[in-house]
Design an enzyme around this catalytic site. Structure first.
Site, short mmCIF file in Angstrom:
data_model
loop_
_atom_site.label_atom_id
_atom_site.label_comp_id
_atom_site.label_asym_id
_atom_site.label_seq_id
_atom_site.Cartn_x
_atom_site.Cartn_y
_atom_site.Cartn_z
CE LYS A 39 -4.27 -1.60 2.22
NZ LYS A 39 -5.05 -1.55 3.46
CG HIS A 77 -2.29 -3.85 -1.68
ND1 HIS A 77 -3.62 -3.99 -2.03
CD2 HIS A 77 -2.11 -4.67 -0.60
CE1 HIS A 77 -4.20 -4.84 -1.20
NE2 HIS A 77 -3.32 -5.27 -0.33
CG ASP A 128 -6.50 -8.08 6.22
OD1 ASP A 128 -6.38 -7.17 7.06
OD2 ASP A 128 -6.48 -7.89 4.99
#
Length: 380
Positions: free
Chosen positions: A240, A265, A320
């Site tokens: 990122k 990313h 996540d």
């Protein structure tokens, strides 16, 4: 000990066998805890003693510390001031010490005996030195098991010799452990850089790391491999750093072009890390690239499916997404737990590995404890 149970002094061949057996295992051991236990066991067996403890010096704390076997639960760390007791005395003087009865010596601290009901009698303590003649710590051997019950000058020579050989293995592992600690810190900090840019706190990185470890342990991974996943996971979104702030922090829905830029990313993170020879960074490269792949093949960047997605990526995907849904983000408020659980059940076998979803749901309490523990961590 009754007279019928005295042990004999070792014959030369027996002593050599012990030294060779242990030396072979010590030189290939790269886990510090196991190495310390091996070295202590070697000291005990070589000197026909009841117990042996290896104390190491901690420069930052000015303390001696040791790992001792602790019932069925593995190991316990014990710490004492660096000048305390017989071990501290030998550490300070760097000279061996042999005592017939510890209770006749005012340097001896009997506190441990009093709490455990053990009776320390004969003691031998020798300094553990490296090739540069620096004292790394001391060997403390307790209660000789022969009829005489006394440690001999030969015991001092034998253990000092073995200690000087094994000190090299110990230093190598200590050096490696220090390097790994430094690596972990750098990885964590780099992981935070990516998060800070997307208005996240370091708590996200920490929570995902803890969730990933818990998921790995509950899925049957060893403690060591679960730790590897934990320390590598903070780098999952390092890519990122290459995405413009305007896209990263956009409150509304992304355009297709912006969404493709965000997807990139995963590849960027992978290419940043892929050439490292370090196991932690290799794992981080896999996680960075594959934590957005979906079990049904509809993820990115490669569209991998099922077990073609590395297990590390599948684990971090669950960790996540759980954290993303359970906390506030620039583009959304945190979901209620009931809605999150419904989502995971719906996506079982679609976005997520079905087995991992089952493990997650079975161990929800553990996940919620982690969430609570790192909820308001705004300092890191």
């Amino acid at each position: 000990m009754s007279n019928g149970h005295w042990k004999k002094e070792l014959e030369s061949e027996e002593l050599l066998k012990i030294i060779f057996d242990y030396a072979g295992r010590i030189t290939i051991e790269n886990n510090l805890d196991r190495l310390l236990l091996l070295m202590a066991d070697m000291g005990r067996d070589m000197t026909v003693a009841d117990r042996c403890t290896l104390w190491l010096y901690d420069e930052q704390m000015d303390e001696l510390w040791a790992k001792v076997a602790h019932g069925a639960h593995g190991m316990k760390e014990v710490r004492v001031p660096a000048e305390s007791g017989l071990a501290g005395y030998v550490y300070q003087t760097s000279e061996p010490l042999v005592i017939e009865d510890a209770y006749q010596d005012q340097r001896f601290h009997a506190d441990v005996d009093h709490t455990t009901g053990y009776r320390t009698k004969s003691v031998m303590v020798i300094p553990l030195k490296n090739k540069q003649n620096q004292t790394l710590g001391v060997y403390q051997v307790i209660n000789k098991l022969t009829r005489e019950g006394l440690f001999t000058p030969q015991d001092v020579r034998n253990l000092s010799l073995a200690a000087s050989y094994t000190a090299q293995a110990l230093e190598a592992v200590l050096m490696n452990t220090e390097m790994e600690e430094a690596q972990k810190e750098i990885i964590f900090k780099m992981g935070e850089i990516g998060e800070v840019r997307s208005k996240e706190t370091g708590a996200h990185v920490k929570r995902v790391a803890e969730y990933a470890k818990l998921l790995a342990i509950k899925s049957g991974f060893s403690e060591e491999e679960a730790d590897l996943i934990k320390v590598a996971s903070p780098m999952h979104d390092i890519g990122k750093v290459a995405i413009p702030d305007a896209i990263l922090n956009k409150p509304g829905k992304l355009s297709e072009e912006e969404f493709l830029a965000v997807q990139e990313h995963a590849n960027i993170g992978y290419h940043l890390l892929e050439n490292s020879k370090r196991s932690i960074l290799k794992a981080a490269a896999i996680i960075a690239k594959e934590h957005h792949e979906h079990w049904n093949g509809k993820g990115y960047p490669e569209g991998l499916s099922g077990k073609n997605i590395h297990i590390y990526g599948r684990i971090v995907a669950v960790a996540d997404v759980f954290d993303a849904l359970a906390t506030d983000r620039p583009y959304k408020k945190a979901w209620e737990m009931k809605r999150i659980l419904t989502h995971f059940k719906m996506e079982r076998g679609k976005q997520f590995d079905p087995t991992l979803v089952d493990v997650f749901l079975e161990n929800l309490d553990g996940f919620l404890q982690i969430k609570e523990k790192y909820e308001d961590d705004r300092t890191k």
